[in-house]
Design a protein around this motif. Sequence first.
Motif, short mmCIF file in Angstrom:
data_model
loop_
_atom_site.label_atom_id
_atom_site.label_comp_id
_atom_site.label_asym_id
_atom_site.label_seq_id
_atom_site.Cartn_x
_atom_site.Cartn_y
_atom_site.Cartn_z
N GLY A 43 29.25 -25.37 17.23
CA GLY A 43 29.57 -23.97 17.46
C GLY A 43 30.33 -23.44 16.27
O GLY A 43 30.99 -24.20 15.56
N TYR A 44 30.24 -22.14 16.05
CA TYR A 44 30.95 -21.51 14.93
C TYR A 44 30.96 -20.00 15.15
O TYR A 44 30.21 -19.47 15.98
N TYR A 45 31.82 -19.33 14.41
CA TYR A 45 31.89 -17.87 14.47
C TYR A 45 31.07 -17.31 13.33
O TYR A 45 31.33 -17.60 12.16
N GLU A 46 30.07 -16.55 13.66
CA GLU A 46 29.20 -15.94 12.65
C GLU A 46 29.70 -14.51 12.43
O GLU A 46 29.60 -13.66 13.30
N ASP A 47 30.28 -14.29 11.26
CA ASP A 47 30.86 -12.99 10.93
C ASP A 47 29.89 -12.26 10.01
O ASP A 47 29.53 -12.76 8.96
N LYS A 48 29.49 -11.09 10.42
CA LYS A 48 28.54 -10.31 9.62
C LYS A 48 29.16 -8.96 9.29
O LYS A 48 29.88 -8.38 10.08
N THR A 49 28.86 -8.47 8.13
CA THR A 49 29.30 -7.14 7.73
C THR A 49 28.06 -6.28 7.51
O THR A 49 27.20 -6.61 6.71
N ASN A 50 27.97 -5.21 8.27
CA ASN A 50 26.84 -4.28 8.15
C ASN A 50 27.38 -2.91 7.76
O ASN A 50 28.12 -2.30 8.52
N ASP A 51 27.01 -2.45 6.57
CA ASP A 51 27.43 -1.13 6.10
C ASP A 51 28.94 -0.94 6.19
O ASP A 51 29.43 0.10 6.62
N GLY A 52 29.68 -1.98 5.83
CA GLY A 52 31.13 -1.89 5.83
C GLY A 52 31.78 -2.11 7.18
O GLY A 52 33.00 -2.12 7.29
N VAL A 53 31.00 -2.28 8.23
CA VAL A 53 31.54 -2.51 9.57
C VAL A 53 31.44 -4.00 9.87
O VAL A 53 30.36 -4.58 9.83
N GLU A 54 32.60 -4.61 10.12
CA GLU A 54 32.60 -6.04 10.43
C GLU A 54 32.31 -6.24 11.91
O GLU A 54 32.84 -5.54 12.76
N ASN A 55 31.45 -7.18 12.18
CA ASN A 55 31.21 -7.60 13.55
C ASN A 55 30.77 -9.05 13.50
O ASN A 55 30.31 -9.54 12.49
N GLY A 56 30.95 -9.72 14.56
CA GLY A 56 30.58 -11.13 14.58
C GLY A 56 30.37 -11.61 16.00
O GLY A 56 30.63 -10.88 16.96
N VAL A 57 29.94 -12.83 16.10
CA VAL A 57 29.65 -13.41 17.40
C VAL A 57 29.81 -14.93 17.30
O VAL A 57 29.57 -15.53 16.26
N TRP A 58 30.24 -15.53 18.40
CA TRP A 58 30.28 -16.98 18.50
C TRP A 58 28.85 -17.48 18.71
O TRP A 58 28.10 -16.89 19.48
N VAL A 59 28.49 -18.54 18.03
CA VAL A 59 27.15 -19.11 18.11
C VAL A 59 27.27 -20.60 18.43
O VAL A 59 28.13 -21.28 17.87
N SER A 60 26.43 -21.09 19.31
CA SER A 60 26.33 -22.53 19.54
C SER A 60 24.88 -22.94 19.33
O SER A 60 23.96 -22.19 19.63
N GLU A 61 24.71 -24.15 18.76
CA GLU A 61 23.37 -24.67 18.48
C GLU A 61 23.32 -26.15 18.81
O GLU A 61 24.29 -26.87 18.60
N GLY A 62 22.17 -26.61 19.27
CA GLY A 62 22.00 -28.02 19.57
C GLY A 62 20.53 -28.27 19.89
O GLY A 62 19.76 -27.35 20.00
N TRP A 63 20.12 -29.36 20.12
CA TRP A 63 20.73 -30.66 20.02
C TRP A 63 20.14 -31.38 18.83
O TRP A 63 18.94 -31.30 18.60
#
Length: 146
Positions: A43-63
């Motif tokens: 799992g990790y926090y995916e931080d994205k910046t779109n047109d100067g606006v920061e937003n992000g989401v927690w992501v989990s991946e497996g297996w």
Amino acid sequence: MKIRSAVAGAAAMAAGLLVAASPAFAEYTVCNKTGQTTSVAVGYYEDKTNDGVENGVWVSEGWWNVEPGKCATPISGPLKVRYVYVYAEHPDGSSWPGESPFCAKDASFTIRGNTNCEKRGFYAKNFTEVDTGQEAKSYTTNLTDN
């Protein structure tokens, strides 16, 4: 620097989680130093910046099913986050749980968001937080038996 974290296991299994910085590659790698194939999720926090606006989401991946003595690379390329979260378990149910909840499911997955897992058709697992260091571009977690 090596750090050994707390371990929980099913039955008589005693397992450890050993983490070590690895400067050789730009990636997050999990190596299985146990005697059993181990299923791994991250799992990790995916931080994205779109047109100067920061937003992000927690992501989990497996297996990733990692055979004894082998490694898997759940995150390729230079690390963009300081904290990675990992959950691992053996087929017998013994595991390396932590205290950070992420969503998971039985089949391969990439899940965005780490809340309301059950309402969205997933289940929650407690992942272990791994501090890869402030400037790390790569890191290796070694799963070990005690």
